[in-house]
Motif scaffolding. Structure first.
Motif, PDB file in Angstrom:
ATOM      1  N   GLU A  76     110.727  -6.542  74.268  1.00 28.23           N
ATOM      2  CA  GLU A  76     112.132  -6.936  74.270  1.00 28.23           C
ATOM      3  C   GLU A  76     112.669  -7.221  75.674  1.00 28.23           C
ATOM      4  OE1 GLU A  76     113.652  -7.579  71.620  1.00 28.23           O
ATOM      5  OE2 GLU A  76     112.331  -6.681  70.121  1.00 28.23           O
ATOM      6  N   ILE A  77     112.285  -6.405  76.656  1.00 28.57           N
ATOM      7  CA  ILE A  77     112.858  -6.541  77.996  1.00 28.57           C
ATOM      8  C   ILE A  77     111.991  -7.403  78.903  1.00 28.57           C
ATOM      9  CG2 ILE A  77     113.518  -5.273  80.075  1.00 28.57           C
ATOM     10  CD1 ILE A  77     114.402  -2.987  78.325  1.00 28.57           C
ATOM     11  N   LEU A  78     110.691  -7.124  78.946  1.00 29.50           N
ATOM     12  CA  LEU A  78     109.826  -7.830  79.891  1.00 29.50           C
ATOM     13  C   LEU A  78     109.813  -9.347  79.708  1.00 29.50           C
ATOM     14  CD1 LEU A  78     107.894  -7.489  82.239  1.00 29.50           C
ATOM     15  CD2 LEU A  78     106.031  -7.175  80.620  1.00 29.50           C
ATOM     16  N   PRO A  79     109.740  -9.879  78.477  1.00 28.42           N
ATOM     17  CA  PRO A  79     109.775 -11.351  78.354  1.00 28.42           C
ATOM     18  C   PRO A  79     111.044 -11.983  78.901  1.00 28.42           C
ATOM     19  CG  PRO A  79     108.976 -10.352  76.314  1.00 28.42           C
ATOM     20  CD  PRO A  79     109.490  -9.230  77.164  1.00 28.42           C
ATOM     21  N   ASN A  80     112.139 -11.242  78.951  1.00 30.80           N
ATOM     22  CA  ASN A  80     113.411 -11.789  79.436  1.00 30.80           C
ATOM     23  C   ASN A  80     113.604 -11.632  80.943  1.00 30.80           C
ATOM     24  OD1 ASN A  80     114.529 -12.606  76.852  1.00 30.80           O
ATOM     25  ND2 ASN A  80     114.688 -10.435  76.392  1.00 30.80           N
ATOM     26  N   VAL A  81     112.795 -10.806  81.583  1.00 31.99           N
ATOM     27  CA  VAL A  81     112.923 -10.631  83.031  1.00 31.99           C
ATOM     28  C   VAL A  81     111.799 -11.330  83.790  1.00 31.99           C
ATOM     29  CG1 VAL A  81     114.129  -8.435  82.797  1.00 31.99           C
ATOM     30  CG2 VAL A  81     111.650  -8.440  83.022  1.00 31.99           C
ATOM     31  N   TRP A  82     110.907 -12.026  83.073  1.00 35.25           N
ATOM     32  CA  TRP A  82     109.841 -12.748  83.765  1.00 35.25           C
ATOM     33  C   TRP A  82     110.373 -13.807  84.723  1.00 35.25           C
ATOM     34  CZ3 TRP A  82     105.488 -11.177  85.148  1.00 35.25           C
ATOM     35  CH2 TRP A  82     104.611 -10.475  84.326  1.00 35.25           C
ATOM     36  N   PRO A  83     111.343 -14.648  84.329  1.00 32.44           N
ATOM     37  CA  PRO A  83     111.811 -15.678  85.277  1.00 32.44           C
ATOM     38  C   PRO A  83     112.308 -15.124  86.605  1.00 32.44           C
ATOM     39  CG  PRO A  83     112.512 -16.216  83.053  1.00 32.44           C
ATOM     40  CD  PRO A  83     111.915 -14.846  82.980  1.00 32.44           C
ATOM     41  N   PRO A  84     113.216 -14.138  86.638  1.00 32.04           N
ATOM     42  CA  PRO A  84     113.619 -13.628  87.960  1.00 32.04           C
ATOM     43  C   PRO A  84     112.496 -12.934  88.704  1.00 32.04           C
ATOM     44  CG  PRO A  84     114.606 -12.324  86.190  1.00 32.04           C
ATOM     45  CD  PRO A  84     114.025 -13.535  85.567  1.00 32.04           C
ATOM     46  N   LEU A 156     107.268 -22.565  87.367  1.00 31.48           N
ATOM     47  CA  LEU A 156     107.038 -21.479  86.412  1.00 31.48           C
ATOM     48  C   LEU A 156     108.350 -20.970  85.832  1.00 31.48           C
ATOM     49  CD1 LEU A 156     104.238 -19.449  88.234  1.00 31.48           C
ATOM     50  CD2 LEU A 156     103.998 -20.860  86.186  1.00 31.48           C
ATOM     51  N   ARG A 157     109.393 -20.899  86.663  1.00 32.25           N
ATOM     52  CA  ARG A 157     110.685 -20.438  86.162  1.00 32.25           C
ATOM     53  C   ARG A 157     111.241 -21.401  85.113  1.00 32.25           C
ATOM     54  NH1 ARG A 157     115.504 -22.107  87.473  1.00 32.25           N
ATOM     55  NH2 ARG A 157     114.669 -23.250  89.272  1.00 32.25           N
ATOM     56  N   GLU A 158     111.160 -22.705  85.375  1.00 36.45           N
ATOM     57  CA  GLU A 158     111.660 -23.674  84.404  1.00 36.45           C
ATOM     58  C   GLU A 158     110.840 -23.651  83.116  1.00 36.45           C
ATOM     59  OE1 GLU A 158     111.629 -27.384  86.387  1.00 36.45           O
ATOM     60  OE2 GLU A 158     113.274 -26.881  87.765  1.00 36.45           O
ATOM     61  N   TRP A 159     109.524 -23.465  83.247  1.00 34.46           N
ATOM     62  CA  TRP A 159     108.678 -23.412  82.053  1.00 34.46           C
ATOM     63  C   TRP A 159     109.001 -22.196  81.201  1.00 34.46           C
ATOM     64  CZ3 TRP A 159     104.613 -19.901  80.817  1.00 34.46           C
ATOM     65  CH2 TRP A 159     103.882 -20.265  79.674  1.00 34.46           C
ATOM     66  N   LEU A 160     109.182 -21.053  81.844  1.00 32.16           N
ATOM     67  CA  LEU A 160     109.523 -19.848  81.097  1.00 32.16           C
ATOM     68  C   LEU A 160     110.911 -19.958  80.475  1.00 32.16           C
ATOM     69  CD1 LEU A 160     108.119 -17.064  83.451  1.00 32.16           C
ATOM     70  CD2 LEU A 160     107.272 -17.681  81.187  1.00 32.16           C
ATOM     71  N   ALA A 161     111.867 -20.562  81.190  1.00 30.83           N
ATOM     72  CA  ALA A 161     113.205 -20.724  80.625  1.00 30.83           C
ATOM     73  C   ALA A 161     113.168 -21.639  79.404  1.00 30.83           C
ATOM     74  CB  ALA A 161     114.151 -21.282  81.684  1.00 30.83           C
ATOM     75  N   ALA A 162     112.396 -22.742  79.475  1.00 31.29           N
ATOM     76  CA  ALA A 162     112.286 -23.638  78.322  1.00 31.29           C
ATOM     77  C   ALA A 162     111.595 -22.947  77.154  1.00 31.29           C
ATOM     78  CB  ALA A 162     111.515 -24.889  78.720  1.00 31.29           C
ATOM     79  N   ARG A 163     110.598 -22.136  77.445  1.00 26.13           N
ATOM     80  CA  ARG A 163     109.901 -21.420  76.372  1.00 26.13           C
ATOM     81  C   ARG A 163     110.812 -20.408  75.711  1.00 26.13           C
ATOM     82  NH1 ARG A 163     104.211 -18.069  77.120  1.00 26.13           N
ATOM     83  NH2 ARG A 163     103.949 -17.484  74.917  1.00 26.13           N
ATOM     84  N   THR A 164     111.620 -19.696  76.509  1.00 25.84           N
ATOM     85  CA  THR A 164     112.557 -18.731  75.945  1.00 25.84           C
ATOM     86  C   THR A 164     113.607 -19.421  75.086  1.00 25.84           C
ATOM     87  OG1 THR A 164     112.234 -17.318  77.871  1.00 25.84           O
ATOM     88  CG2 THR A 164     114.180 -16.891  76.523  1.00 25.84           C
ATOM     89  N   THR A 165     114.099 -20.591  75.525  1.00 24.10           N
ATOM     90  CA  THR A 165     115.071 -21.338  74.734  1.00 24.10           C
ATOM     91  C   THR A 165     114.484 -21.783  73.406  1.00 24.10           C
ATOM     92  OG1 THR A 165     116.110 -22.109  76.780  1.00 24.10           O
ATOM     93  CG2 THR A 165     116.618 -23.317  74.752  1.00 24.10           C
TER      94      THR A 165
END
Length: 218
Positions: A76-84, A156-165
């Motif tokens: 729940e937490i780790l996938p959402n804090v990967w970008p920062p 990597l940040r943009e890729w993770l943000a797009a994947r989360t969206t």
């Protein structure tokens, strides 16, 4: 976190020089000093990002379900804090490269005949006027590495943000489809189901593509 605050109060280069002076001048001790300098800063950023997700609905729902702490942290937490975390790691890596080069330039890092960019600049600086390329070549390599690391972090940040969206859109689509399935329509009516629930988004499909719902814009 008080120890991290104390460590962050020292200038990075000064703290690294103190650690290397206490342990000895070599590559291993230089790496240890870099870890001591940057670990508190990364830990502070990760802690702030984690505290921001502490009271989100997904975490509270996992707590209500009785999930374990490890499940909440890793699912729940780790996938959402990967970008920062990735962005901060790339930034700190750039600063770490500059710090290693500075220590080697001052004679506190790698020692001759070890190949090191900072050591090359320190040894060849006397030829800066007559043969400037011997200094500009390692300097250009340092600049290229730092720029490359920053570009990699942004990608990597943009890729993770797009994947989360995309994951959020799929979850939202499943939620609304579940509501549609249990919501009856009047007999003989051909009105779409979304007309009876105006607050829900209307999911569309791309022509000629697999029937995957496209997340609409709000």
């Amino acid at each position: 976190m008080r120890l991290t605050d104390i460590a962050m109060s020292f200038p990075g280069l000064l703290l690294a020089m103190l650690v290397v002076a206490a342990l000895g001048s070599n590559e291993v001790n230089a790496v240890i000093s870099i870890g001591i300098v940057f670990t508190p800063k990364v830990a502070r950023v990760v802690r702030s990002a984690t505290l921001g997700l502490r009271h989100v609905q997904s975490v509270e729902a996992a707590e209500v379900r009785g999930e374990s702490n490890s499940f909440i942290i890793f699912r729940e937490i780790l996938p959402n804090v990967w970008p920062p975390i990735i962005v901060e790691t790339c930034i700190r890596l750039s600063y770490a490269v500059l710090l290693v080069v500075s220590l080697s330039y001052l004679g506190l890092g790698a020692q001759p005949p070890a190949p090191d960019w900072g050591l090359m600049i320190a040894k060849e600086r006397a030829f800066l006027v007559s043969a400037s390329w011997v200094v500009l070549a390692p300097a250009a390599a340092i600049v290229s590495l730092i720029i490359g690391v920053n570009l990699l972090g942004d990608a990597l940040r943009e890729w993770l943000a797009a994947r989360t969206t995309a994951d959020d859109c799929r979850s939202l689509a499943g939620f609304w489809f579940g509501i549609y399935a249990g919501r009856p329509r009047p007999a003989g009516s051909h009105t779409p189901r979304h007309a009876y629930f105006p607050l829900s988004p209307r999911l569309t499909y791309q022509a000629g593509a697999p029937r995957t719902p496209v997340c609409p814009s709000w």
